[in-house]
Write a protein that holds these residues in place. Structure first.
Motif, PDB file in Angstrom:
ATOM      1  N   LEU A   1      75.595  62.052  74.264  1.00 19.21           N
ATOM      2  CA  LEU A   1      74.870  62.765  73.219  1.00 19.21           C
ATOM      3  C   LEU A   1      75.829  63.615  72.380  1.00 19.21           C
ATOM      4  O   LEU A   1      75.712  63.676  71.149  1.00 19.21           O
ATOM      5  CB  LEU A   1      73.799  63.655  73.862  1.00 19.21           C
ATOM      6  N   LEU A   2      76.793  64.247  73.057  1.00 20.22           N
ATOM      7  CA  LEU A   2      77.789  65.047  72.333  1.00 20.22           C
ATOM      8  C   LEU A   2      78.599  64.162  71.386  1.00 20.22           C
ATOM      9  O   LEU A   2      78.830  64.523  70.227  1.00 20.22           O
ATOM     10  CB  LEU A   2      78.727  65.751  73.315  1.00 20.22           C
ATOM     11  N   VAL A   3      79.020  63.014  71.902  1.00 21.26           N
ATOM     12  CA  VAL A   3      79.776  62.085  71.059  1.00 21.26           C
ATOM     13  C   VAL A   3      78.924  61.709  69.842  1.00 21.26           C
ATOM     14  O   VAL A   3      79.386  61.729  68.701  1.00 21.26           O
ATOM     15  CB  VAL A   3      80.183  60.823  71.846  1.00 21.26           C
ATOM     16  N   GLY A   4      77.653  61.391  70.125  1.00 20.29           N
ATOM     17  CA  GLY A   4      76.746  61.051  69.035  1.00 20.29           C
ATOM     18  C   GLY A   4      76.662  62.171  68.020  1.00 20.29           C
ATOM     19  O   GLY A   4      76.724  61.950  66.804  1.00 20.29           O
ATOM     20  N   TYR A   5      76.578  63.398  68.514  1.00 22.14           N
ATOM     21  CA  TYR A   5      76.473  64.556  67.641  1.00 22.14           C
ATOM     22  C   TYR A   5      77.712  64.668  66.757  1.00 22.14           C
ATOM     23  O   TYR A   5      77.617  64.825  65.544  1.00 22.14           O
ATOM     24  CB  TYR A   5      76.297  65.813  68.494  1.00 22.14           C
ATOM     25  N   VAL A   6      78.875  64.558  67.401  1.00 19.85           N
ATOM     26  CA  VAL A   6      80.121  64.689  66.637  1.00 19.85           C
ATOM     27  C   VAL A   6      80.231  63.553  65.615  1.00 19.85           C
ATOM     28  O   VAL A   6      80.525  63.786  64.445  1.00 19.85           O
ATOM     29  CB  VAL A   6      81.347  64.697  67.577  1.00 19.85           C
ATOM     30  N   VAL A   7      79.972  62.329  66.074  1.00 24.16           N
ATOM     31  CA  VAL A   7      80.119  61.187  65.171  1.00 24.16           C
ATOM     32  C   VAL A   7      79.184  61.330  63.964  1.00 24.16           C
ATOM     33  O   VAL A   7      79.556  61.049  62.824  1.00 24.16           O
ATOM     34  CB  VAL A   7      79.839  59.861  65.923  1.00 24.16           C
ATOM     35  N   ALA A   8      77.962  61.818  64.240  1.00 20.18           N
ATOM     36  CA  ALA A   8      76.999  61.913  63.147  1.00 20.18           C
ATOM     37  C   ALA A   8      77.282  63.089  62.222  1.00 20.18           C
ATOM     38  O   ALA A   8      76.905  63.078  61.063  1.00 20.18           O
ATOM     39  CB  ALA A   8      75.586  62.025  63.712  1.00 20.18           C
ATOM     40  N   ARG A   9      77.963  64.130  62.748  1.00 20.32           N
ATOM     41  CA  ARG A   9      78.061  65.357  61.979  1.00 20.32           C
ATOM     42  C   ARG A   9      79.437  65.675  61.423  1.00 20.32           C
ATOM     43  O   ARG A   9      79.559  66.376  60.437  1.00 20.32           O
ATOM     44  CB  ARG A   9      77.653  66.558  62.855  1.00 20.32           C
ATOM     45  N   THR A  10      80.473  65.184  62.089  1.00 19.75           N
ATOM     46  CA  THR A  10      81.791  65.690  61.718  1.00 19.75           C
ATOM     47  C   THR A  10      82.163  65.282  60.301  1.00 19.75           C
ATOM     48  O   THR A  10      81.744  64.230  59.800  1.00 19.75           O
ATOM     49  CB  THR A  10      82.886  65.238  62.691  1.00 19.75           C
TER      50      THR A  10
ATOM     51  N   SER B   1      77.332  56.483  74.856  1.00 20.63           N
ATOM     52  CA  SER B   1      77.694  56.921  73.504  1.00 20.63           C
ATOM     53  C   SER B   1      76.899  56.139  72.462  1.00 20.63           C
ATOM     54  O   SER B   1      76.495  56.680  71.442  1.00 20.63           O
ATOM     55  CB  SER B   1      79.190  56.772  73.263  1.00 20.63           C
ATOM     56  N   ARG B   2      76.651  54.861  72.759  1.00 20.61           N
ATOM     57  CA  ARG B   2      75.862  54.094  71.796  1.00 20.61           C
ATOM     58  C   ARG B   2      74.463  54.676  71.662  1.00 20.61           C
ATOM     59  O   ARG B   2      73.943  54.823  70.563  1.00 20.61           O
ATOM     60  CB  ARG B   2      75.784  52.632  72.212  1.00 20.61           C
ATOM     61  N   ALA B   3      73.860  55.020  72.824  1.00 13.48           N
ATOM     62  CA  ALA B   3      72.531  55.632  72.795  1.00 13.48           C
ATOM     63  C   ALA B   3      72.593  56.943  72.029  1.00 13.48           C
ATOM     64  O   ALA B   3      71.749  57.229  71.175  1.00 13.48           O
ATOM     65  CB  ALA B   3      72.021  55.852  74.216  1.00 13.48           C
ATOM     66  N   GLY B   4      73.635  57.761  72.325  1.00 12.79           N
ATOM     67  CA  GLY B   4      73.761  59.063  71.673  1.00 12.79           C
ATOM     68  C   GLY B   4      73.957  58.937  70.171  1.00 12.79           C
ATOM     69  O   GLY B   4      73.308  59.621  69.388  1.00 12.79           O
ATOM     70  N   ILE B   5      74.834  58.019  69.767  1.00 16.34           N
ATOM     71  CA  ILE B   5      75.120  57.877  68.334  1.00 16.34           C
ATOM     72  C   ILE B   5      73.869  57.426  67.582  1.00 16.34           C
ATOM     73  O   ILE B   5      73.491  58.028  66.567  1.00 16.34           O
ATOM     74  CB  ILE B   5      76.276  56.862  68.105  1.00 16.34           C
ATOM     75  N   SER B   6      73.181  56.410  68.126  1.00 20.87           N
ATOM     76  CA  SER B   6      72.023  55.940  67.362  1.00 20.87           C
ATOM     77  C   SER B   6      70.933  57.001  67.332  1.00 20.87           C
ATOM     78  O   SER B   6      70.255  57.175  66.322  1.00 20.87           O
ATOM     79  CB  SER B   6      71.510  54.613  67.928  1.00 20.87           C
ATOM     80  N   ALA B   7      70.788  57.759  68.438  1.00 24.68           N
ATOM     81  CA  ALA B   7      69.774  58.815  68.442  1.00 24.68           C
ATOM     82  C   ALA B   7      70.106  59.884  67.409  1.00 24.68           C
ATOM     83  O   ALA B   7      69.247  60.323  66.637  1.00 24.68           O
ATOM     84  CB  ALA B   7      69.661  59.426  69.831  1.00 24.68           C
ATOM     85  N   MET B   8      71.370  60.299  67.360  1.00 23.79           N
ATOM     86  CA  MET B   8      71.738  61.377  66.438  1.00 23.79           C
ATOM     87  C   MET B   8      71.692  60.902  64.983  1.00 23.79           C
ATOM     88  O   MET B   8      71.346  61.658  64.087  1.00 23.79           O
ATOM     89  CB  MET B   8      73.140  61.906  66.753  1.00 23.79           C
ATOM     90  N   MET B   9      72.054  59.631  64.764  1.00 27.47           N
ATOM     91  CA  MET B   9      71.997  59.109  63.402  1.00 27.47           C
ATOM     92  C   MET B   9      70.556  59.097  62.900  1.00 27.47           C
ATOM     93  O   MET B   9      70.290  59.384  61.741  1.00 27.47           O
ATOM     94  CB  MET B   9      72.553  57.678  63.355  1.00 27.47           C
ATOM     95  N   GLN B  10      69.640  58.741  63.805  1.00 25.64           N
ATOM     96  CA  GLN B  10      68.240  58.688  63.397  1.00 25.64           C
ATOM     97  C   GLN B  10      67.678  60.072  63.136  1.00 25.64           C
ATOM     98  O   GLN B  10      66.803  60.243  62.296  1.00 25.64           O
ATOM     99  CB  GLN B  10      67.401  58.003  64.476  1.00 25.64           C
TER     100      GLN B  10
END
Lengths: 372, 618
Positions: free
Chosen positions: B429-438, B500-509
């Motif tokens: 989820l953290l990875v997702g957050y960073v990928v979506a926000r940085t 990370s895939r779950a996290g990234i897609s969740a944060m992107m959405q």
């Protein structure tokens, strides 16, 4: 081009389920542009698919020209690939793995048309539809409107006797829809193909069709020209389904509580068979005093509750007692919300229906009213 | 062109370009300044360092083992420890033993994979079509029942197979057929044939799910259009349906190939008795005999094949995307009537279910309550192997449920896999957050790719990499081999692709809005994280934890290399029991794992309202 006749056509899915199509008799003449119109689930798409041979009939028969293509009792069924028809789907159903050219020449290849002839025909059809520059693209690279044209081109390429269209415009935006409507009308005249067109959009039906068949719950309600359907609806359903803003309907049985029913009673005079009365919004007129109303016309005192400009025309919302009416005007109505008015309509403009909802003979207009 | 204007032109053109350069330099500097003030960047950089260490360094360390002289092999390699050498590469690929080490196992691996793919496609393809496009009976029930094999560990079936077919070639309890006097030949009892059949049954659900989904989504109108234009059934099938189904079928095939490459349990149980080595068992052999250099070459080769097949898959997916059908209500799918074949088809589907689930599980279960194999007299049945005391065996003198070893292994499974799953879920989820926000796209890119890397590396090769890095003390970090910690770290890394895939897609959405609203209301970063982001994402967080947990519980290839008896988990414990020929006990443990995995999957699906089919891509 042949005539298509449907006789006593029935379609039911599973045992005991409601019929999708019941006892349908329909004649589609040569070169006609026939619209099957009705709300979703009324059986219009099923009817189209039966004509194409994609659905088997549960009863009845279909004849194209002199050939029977379907006859349940005689066990005749001609498969879709041998009916020589064209069918365009709402979703276009282009083959995503083939280029536009291969989509378009698919039918010609199946017919073993020699290459030069095939290419000439494809070019001709593509030019007619303005998609020639996309020959080598794939469907996913085209916009909705372009895909729509390819879907048409694919079917027109084989020169079908009959072109069946299943809500082909409903996935397009308003502007493209208008363009494609004009295009379809032009194609109909240019290719002289018989077209059967399914739609739930009454505007589309009115503007395109030479004949409209209105369906409801699998049953045919009325067949006629667009003007027939609009001016002489066969029953309440057709009257309500066609027309925007919708027709004003007054239940005569509610005379106790309804201001409108009370006001209509003297106009109807001796007519006791009337169950309800329909008045098209554009048949309603507004006046300031009773004196302006022609003698013998239906009229009622009411108050304007809203004026809605729709660009070039106006919809006026009117409250008469507990009843609500819509009037449509093509000139500024000259009233604003809160104004007291007299609403009137000529007796001849009233649509009369019996208790079962079927159309009754109308009222004659007194001569002096017509002069007014 | 008139001359007076000409000289002026370059000068004019230069000015905007210079401006542009200055502006962009200023912009990138300000991006950095902004980024460094943002906690997202700090977290992103910390995560990047962590994953570099957990994922990249072990892989590099392993690969370097392949070209550096290992301890104790100075004389063979003719160089000092730590010097570069080609010894391991030549030994593996072109020496006298290279056939046993690499080429033979490679051929076996490819043969088994090819056989499994053909069988799985034949079975899975037929079932997928019956399930999604025909009026076969009991389709709903069968749709779930037929993918059960995928929920169970593959070597469950290997153990069931040996329980039935084991002959006198190896010791321990006899197989049922041998016990009733039918001696199954070696080719039927061990090696290529059973391994291929079992993998095919285990991977057929991939085909059912991937190919079945594609069939279900297939728009009947594409078929109708062709028929209206005059195409008969053959033309429609060959020119319309098959070309459109090909990408999903190829995708399933490659997935099966990649999975069978890393499959360890099945070839270990069934291949060992007849020296039928595949790449994964050859790697295991070399690790257990401490041939680190050769093991590194083998692991690297497996990794390379894995990466290549994934690249092919990525290419196919891209190809397939080229002809995605554009959205339509009309994605209609009519069922073909099977007519007189309806009953036989239903029978076939039930037969497949019986063969791939019913028979193996029943066999395993019966074997755990029978003293003598294939003896069905009432006095032969006993619950001793589950709950008995004072059994006449050398070790394990109690029923398996009374053995402290089982509970120890169960506890290890639970806490190691549990901790790893929670950790990787949160990290994902953290990875997702960073990928979506940085604001720093290189950071996002790095995190995205580094967390996906373990997906390309079969578990057994990844475990080898961990062994290579953590078996000896390095800097401040002591040797981790033999501790639960190495399992934990390896598992976290192994699970990162899914997490990370779950996290990234969740944060992107999710988008930025809810967080920005909180920011405007005055919430700091931590508060936003705790009361906005995590609560909103708890659904996807629980999927990101549960799915890896289940696959971790039934996972074997990672543990088999890294676990020692004291850190046994359920899977390695059952394998140890197999090695010692405690057939009933081993089967009982495998049944427990199968039960955990099956009910865990059901629970996860219920809790998260997801479908296994969606989680399958991984």
């Amino acid at each position: 081009m042949p005539t298509i006749s449907l006789r006593n056509v029935e379609k039911s899915y599973g045992n005991g389920a409601l019929n999708a199509v019941s006892d349908l008799d329909l004649e589609i003449g040569d070169g006609e542009f026939m619209c099957l119109l009705g709300p979703s689930g009324c059986g219009k798409t099923t009817t189209l698919r039966m004509i194409a041979g994609l659905e088997h009939l549960s009863g009845g028969e279909i004849q194209v020209g002199s050939d029977k293509v379907d006859d349940v009792d005689a066990g005749i069924f001609v498969p879709p690939e041998r009916r020589g028809m064209g069918l365009v789907f709402q979703s276009y159903a282009l083959w995503p793995h083939l280029t536009i050219e291969r989509n378009t020449d698919f039918g010609l290849r199946l017919r073993k048309v020699p290459k030069p002839e095939r290419e000439a025909r494809v070019t001709e059809v593509m030019q007619a539809l303005g998609i020639e520059q996309y020959r080598d693209r794939y469907p996913s690279q085209l916009s909705g409107g372009q895909q729509q044209r390819v879907a048409l081109a694919r079917m027109l390429a084989v020169n079908p006797q009959v072109l069946l269209l299943d809500e082909p415009l409903s996935n397009l935006d308003a502007r493209l829809r208008l363009e494609m409507r004009a295009e379809l009308k032009r194609l109909h005249e240019a290719f002289k193909t018989t077209i059967v067109f399914v739609t739930h959009d009454q505007w589309e039906a009115m503007t395109l069709a030479t004949t409209i068949a209105v369906m409801r719950d699998g049953r045919l309600q009325q067949v006629g020209t667009p003007n027939d359907i609009y001016d002489r609806p066969a029953n309440r359903f057709v009257a309500e389904f066609v027309g925007n803003p919708p027709i004003n309907l007054v239940e005569m049985s509610a005379a106790e509580t309804s201001t409108l029913a009370r006001a209509l009673r003297p106009v109807l005079g001796e007519r006791t068979d009337v169950g309800s009365v329909g008045i098209r919004p554009e048949a309603l007129h507004l006046a300031t005093t009773d004196a302006e109303v022609p003698t013998g016309a239906f009229h009622v005192r009411a108050r304007i509750s809203g004026v809605l400009p729709t660009g070039g025309s106006w919809i006026v919302e009117i409250a008469a007692g507990n009843d609500k009416l819509f009037a449509a005007a093509h000139e500024p109505p000259g009233f604003t919300a809160g104004d007291d008015v007299v609403v009137w309509a000529k007796p001849a403009a009233l649509h009369l229906f019996n208790a079962a909802g079927d159309r009754l003979a109308g009222l004659a207009s007194p001569d002096h009213a017509r002069k007014n | 062109m008139s001359t007076p204007d000409a000289p002026a032109k370059p000068a004019l053109a230069a000015t905007p370009r210079q401006n542009e350069q200055m502006r962009s330099k200023g912009r990138s500097r300000s991006v950095w300044r902004l980024a460094l003030r943002d906690p997202t960047t700090i977290i992103g950089i910390l995560a990047a360092i962590l994953f570099a260490y957990l994922i990249v360094v072990p892989v590099i360390s392993m690969l370097s083992d392949a070209i550096l002289v290992q301890f104790g092999e100075e004389r063979r390699a003719h160089a000092a420890v730590g010097m570069p050498t080609l010894y391991y590469l030549t030994r593996t690929f072109s020496s006298a033993v290279s056939s046993d080490l690499f080429w033979q196992p490679l051929v076996h691996t490819l043969e088994v994979a090819a056989g499994a793919i053909i069988l799985a496609v034949a079975i899975g393809g037929t079932m997928a079509w019956l399930l999604s496009r025909t009026n076969m009976l009991a389709r709903r029930w069968l749709a779930t029942a037929l993918i059960v094999p995928y929920m169970l560990p593959a070597w469950t079936f290997a153990l069931a197979w040996t329980t039935l077919f084991k002959n006198r070639t190896i010791g321990g309890q006899l197989g049922w057929l041998e016990a009733i006097g039918l001696s199954p030949p070696d080719w039927l009892a061990y090696g290529q044939v059973p391994i291929t059949i079992i993998m095919a049954l285990h991977y057929a659900p991939f085909v059912i799910l991937l190919f079945g989904n594609a069939l279900r989504r297939f728009d009947s109108q594409l078929e109708d259009s062709a028929r209206v234009l005059g195409a008969g059934t053959t033309t429609v099938t060959t020119q319309i349906i098959l070309p459109l189904m090909l990408p999903s079928l190829l995708s399933a095939i490659i997935l099966i190939f990649a999975k069978s490459l890393g499959e360890f349990g099945v070839p270990y149980v069934l291949g060992l008795p007849v020296d039928f080595d595949v790449l994964s068992t050859s790697l295991y052999r070399n690790i257990s005999s401490r041939h680190t250099g050769v093991a590194a070459v083998l692991a690297g080769s497996i990794m390379l094949i894995g990466i290549l097949s994934m690249l092919v898959d990525a290419r196919l997916v891209r190809e397939a995307r080229r002809f995605v059908t554009i959205g339509s209500k009309g994605s209609m799918n009519r069922l073909s009537a099977l007519g007189p074949l309806r009953l036989p088809a239903t029978g076939l589907a039930f037969l497949i279910f019986l063969l791939s689930v019913g028979l193996p599980l029943a066999t395993l279960f019966l074997s755990t309550i029978m003293r003598q194999p294939a003896n069905f007299s009432p006095d032969n049945f006993t619950l001793d192997f589950w709950i008995g005391h004072d059994l006449g065996t050398v070790a394990l003198r109690t029923g398996i449920l009374l053995s402290p070893d089982l509970w120890n292994a169960a506890w290890n499974s639970l806490w190691i896999v549990g901790t790893a799953s929670v950790t990787s879920g949160i990290l994902g989820l953290l990875v997702g957050y960073v990928v979506a926000r940085t604001l720093l796209w290189p950071l996002a890119m790095f995190l995205r790719h580094v967390t996906f890397l373990p997906y390309l590396v079969p578990g057994i090769a990844f475990a080898a990499a961990y062994l290579s890095l953590f078996a000896v003390p390095r800097g401040p970090i002591p040797s981790l081999y033999g501790t639960a910690f190495i399992l934990l770290l390896a598992l976290v890394a192994e699970q990162m692709p899914y997490a990370s895939r779950a996290g990234i897609s969740a944060m992107m959405q999710l988008g930025k809005d809810p967080e920005e609203a909180a920011q405007i209301a005055g919430a700091g970063w931590l508060r936003r994280m705790l009361s906005i982001v995590i609560p909103i994402q708890k659904g996807s967080l629980s999927t990101g934890i549960l799915m890896p947990f289940i696959s971790g519980i039934k996972g074997l290839s990672l543990f088999v290399i890294l676990a020692v008896p004291s850190t046994d988990v359920l899977t390695t414990y059952s394998l140890r029991l197999v090695d010692y020929h405690y057939t009933q006990a081993a089967n009982a443990v495998v049944l427990i794992i199968a039960g955990l995995a099956y009910f865990g999957t059901l629970l996860a699906q219920k809790l998260t309202k997801t479908n296994l089919a969606e989680g399958l891509g991984g």
